[in-house]
Design a protein around this motif. Structure first.
Motif, mmCIF file in Angstrom:
data_model
loop_
_atom_site.group_PDB
_atom_site.id
_atom_site.type_symbol
_atom_site.label_atom_id
_atom_site.label_comp_id
_atom_site.label_asym_id
_atom_site.label_seq_id
_atom_site.Cartn_x
_atom_site.Cartn_y
_atom_site.Cartn_z
ATOM 1 N N GLU A 214 1.119 -1.405 -0.436
ATOM 2 C CA GLU A 214 -0.265 -0.252 0.197
ATOM 3 C C GLU A 214 1.191 1.268 -0.328
ATOM 4 N N THR A 215 1.911 1.545 0.220
ATOM 5 C CA THR A 215 2.968 2.489 0.986
ATOM 6 C C THR A 215 3.286 2.754 -0.366
ATOM 7 N N ARG A 216 4.124 1.162 -1.608
ATOM 8 C CA ARG A 216 4.713 1.740 -2.951
ATOM 9 C C ARG A 216 3.461 2.241 -4.189
ATOM 10 N N LYS A 217 1.935 1.952 -3.491
ATOM 11 C CA LYS A 217 1.222 1.713 -4.353
ATOM 12 C C LYS A 217 1.011 4.069 -4.084
ATOM 13 N N LEU A 218 0.710 4.715 -2.666
ATOM 14 C CA LEU A 218 1.222 5.558 -2.068
ATOM 15 C C LEU A 218 2.401 6.628 -3.039
ATOM 16 N N GLU A 219 3.077 6.169 -2.906
ATOM 17 C CA GLU A 219 4.213 7.009 -3.657
ATOM 18 C C GLU A 219 3.992 6.931 -4.844
ATOM 19 N N VAL A 220 4.195 5.841 -6.311
ATOM 20 C CA VAL A 220 3.490 5.781 -7.217
ATOM 21 C C VAL A 220 2.407 6.732 -7.696
ATOM 22 N N MET A 221 1.677 6.800 -6.959
ATOM 23 C CA MET A 221 0.265 7.806 -7.297
ATOM 24 C C MET A 221 0.903 9.369 -6.669
ATOM 25 N N TYR A 222 1.374 9.476 -5.778
ATOM 26 C CA TYR A 222 2.116 10.277 -5.854
ATOM 27 C C TYR A 222 2.685 10.937 -6.809
ATOM 28 N N ASP A 223 3.813 10.863 -7.911
ATOM 29 C CA ASP A 223 4.517 10.348 -8.515
ATOM 30 C C ASP A 223 3.327 10.653 -9.571
ATOM 31 N N ASP A 224 2.513 10.074 -10.476
ATOM 32 C CA ASP A 224 1.326 10.183 -11.340
ATOM 33 C C ASP A 224 0.642 11.611 -10.868
ATOM 34 N N ARG A 225 0.435 11.966 -9.395
ATOM 35 C CA ARG A 225 0.318 13.516 -9.841
ATOM 36 C C ARG A 225 0.813 14.886 -9.441
ATOM 37 N N LEU A 226 1.646 14.476 -9.627
ATOM 38 C CA LEU A 226 3.457 15.000 -10.635
ATOM 39 C C LEU A 226 3.239 15.558 -11.427
ATOM 40 N N ALA A 227 3.559 14.063 -12.138
ATOM 41 C CA ALA A 227 3.300 14.616 -13.556
ATOM 42 C C ALA A 227 2.169 15.078 -14.485
ATOM 43 N N GLY A 228 1.148 15.773 -13.789
ATOM 44 C CA GLY A 228 -0.077 15.649 -13.820
ATOM 45 C C GLY A 228 -1.369 14.707 -14.212
ATOM 46 N N ILE A 229 -1.397 13.377 -14.317
ATOM 47 C CA ILE A 229 -1.826 11.961 -15.024
ATOM 48 C C ILE A 229 -3.055 11.699 -14.132
ATOM 49 N N ILE A 230 -2.756 12.009 -12.778
ATOM 50 C CA ILE A 230 -4.164 12.096 -11.907
ATOM 51 C C ILE A 230 -4.411 13.337 -11.373
ATOM 52 N N THR A 231 -5.430 13.879 -11.299
ATOM 53 C CA THR A 231 -5.817 14.989 -10.602
ATOM 54 C C THR A 231 -6.009 15.058 -8.888
ATOM 55 N N LEU A 232 -5.710 16.162 -7.997
ATOM 56 C CA LEU A 232 -5.470 16.314 -6.969
ATOM 57 C C LEU A 232 -6.823 15.448 -6.053
ATOM 58 N N ASP A 233 -7.936 15.266 -6.622
ATOM 59 C CA ASP A 233 -9.167 14.861 -5.900
ATOM 60 C C ASP A 233 -8.442 13.493 -6.355
ATOM 61 N N GLU A 234 -8.824 13.180 -7.342
ATOM 62 C CA GLU A 234 -8.427 12.286 -7.583
ATOM 63 C C GLU A 234 -6.754 11.031 -6.613
ATOM 64 N N TYR A 235 -5.894 11.563 -6.251
ATOM 65 C CA TYR A 235 -4.895 11.850 -5.301
ATOM 66 C C TYR A 235 -5.393 11.496 -3.866
ATOM 67 N N MET A 236 -6.370 12.672 -3.451
ATOM 68 C CA MET A 236 -6.373 12.697 -2.336
ATOM 69 C C MET A 236 -7.787 11.219 -1.586
ATOM 70 N N LYS A 237 -8.391 10.954 -2.887
ATOM 71 C CA LYS A 237 -9.328 10.356 -1.844
ATOM 72 C C LYS A 237 -8.857 8.686 -2.695
ATOM 73 N N ASN A 238 -8.013 8.127 -3.138
ATOM 74 C CA ASN A 238 -7.180 7.091 -3.025
ATOM 75 C C ASN A 238 -6.096 6.818 -1.898
ATOM 76 N N ALA A 239 -6.111 8.332 -1.615
ATOM 77 C CA ALA A 239 -4.617 8.446 -0.770
ATOM 78 C C ALA A 239 -5.570 8.290 1.097
ATOM 79 N N ASN A 240 -6.325 8.445 1.049
ATOM 80 C CA ASN A 240 -7.199 8.461 2.044
ATOM 81 C C ASN A 240 -7.895 6.793 2.438
ATOM 82 N N ARG A 241 -7.658 6.325 1.319
ATOM 83 C CA ARG A 241 -8.351 5.029 0.671
ATOM 84 C C ARG A 241 -7.604 4.308 1.556
ATOM 85 N N ILE A 242 -5.783 3.998 1.060
ATOM 86 C CA ILE A 242 -5.202 3.492 1.448
ATOM 87 C C ILE A 242 -4.374 3.960 2.799
#
Length: 336
Positions: A214-242
């Motif tokens: 789960e920690t690795r997933k969070l790190e990948v999502m953070y990189d996707d957020r910086l790269a603009g692949i996912i939105t801030l809302d999508e990141y926050m929603k999935n990060a809270n779930r993790i």
């Protein structure tokens, strides 16, 4: 006092003489042991490997006066040096000291002396000296002192009969506990405790791996957020779930570790109880010390009903389930 006299008779050096000889000072005299010295040694936790600090403090930095602090405020650090006495033996000695505090040394030091309480006023039941016929009676001490003011009642009973029957009760409870434990072990699954512990450790390891995933997933999502692949809302929603998932895994790990720790402590306590029972059942004449290991107190009621309170929960449960020896709810006939 008896220990002090024994050491004096054996010419065992008192602490001050021992220290002198250790420093090379020759001394041909042997000091006499005081009971206060023996009590201090028996009560000193340092011999178990524990160092205690913070027993006293200064009234203020301006004053040289010290005040004693309550025991709960002391600083205790265990295993600071090699122990010369086990904690179990130290606790056994401590129980004997507390149970006999303020008691006079008498010729007849009865097995259950100090453990007997009045079922009504909760005061001590005293054991009187033998009468002219050799009979020994127990009686409520508060009644003896304040009976004229209508406080409590005599609770008279024949101590010799009581002691004999109490020992029989204790033997029956110990035997029943041993038999019950043996049957429970037979009824248990064939899995050994080592195998059960291995399964628990395996579960803990799987939860730790899940947290890493789960920690690795969070790190990948953070990189996707910086790269603009996912939105801030999508990141926050999935990060809270993790994060919620990680919390659940951590709680599961905590509970399993507590289970492991609890099983270890339970095994240790059971082993101590097993050793005590074996020691007791092999004794031709039980001692006051071992009786106090088993029993916290015994309450005697005015109708001769007796309730035993054991120090070990398994023995209390066995005793409560024994119909013919229910916590000594026997009626003891008054003699004379």
């Amino acid at each position: 006092m008896q220990i002090a006299d024994y050491l004096s008779k054996k010419k065992i050096p008192i602490p001050s003489d021992y220290n002198k000889r250790k420093r090379g000072t020759k001394s041909l005299t042997y000091g006499l042991w005081q009971q206060s010295t023996v009590r201090f040694i028996l009560s000193n936790e340092i011999y178990t490997g524990t160092v205690i600090q913070g027993k006293r403090k200064k009234v203020s930095f301006k004053s040289k006066k010290f005040i004693d602090l309550p025991e709960e405020d002391w600083i205790k650090v265990e295993n600071m040096h090699e122990a010369i006495i086990s904690k179990e033996d130290f606790e056994r000695a401590k129980k004997v000291i507390q149970a006999t505090k303020g008691s006079r040394v008498v010729q007849n030091d009865y097995l259950f002396k100090g453990l007997l309480r009045c079922g009504e006023c909760k005061g001590y039941i005293g054991i009187r000296s033998p009468d002219k016929n050799g009979n020994i009676y127990g009686r409520c001490q508060r009644y003896g002192r304040f009976g004229k003011f209508d406080v409590c009642s005599p609770h008279n009973f024949n101590y010799q009969v009581f002691e004999e029957q109490m020992l029989e009760v204790l033997r029956e409870v110990c035997k029943e506990y041993t038999n019950t434990k043996r049957l429970e072990e037979i009824a248990k699954q064939t899995k050994t405790k080592q195998a059960q512990e291995f399964d628990i450790k395996k579960q803990i390891e799987s939860f730790k791996q899940a947290i890493e995933g789960e920690t690795r997933k969070l790190e990948v999502m953070y990189d996707d957020r910086l790269a603009g692949i996912i939105t801030l809302d999508e990141y926050m929603k999935n990060a809270n779930r993790i994060k919620e998932s990680v919390k659940v895994y951590e709680q599961n790990i905590k509970e399993l570790e507590q289970e492991l720790s609890g099983e270890s402590e339970k095994t240790k306590n059971e082993s101590r109880l097993d050793n005590l029972i074996e020691e007791f059942l092999n004794m031709e004449k039980p001692t006051k010390e071992i009786i106090r290991e088993f029993i916290e107190k015994i309450e005697i009621h005015s109708d001769k009903q007796v309730d035993i309170y054991f120090n070990f929960k398994p023995l209390q449960e066995v005793n409560n389930n024994l119909e013919k020896f229910i916590c000594a709810r026997k009626k003891y006939e008054k003699v004379g």
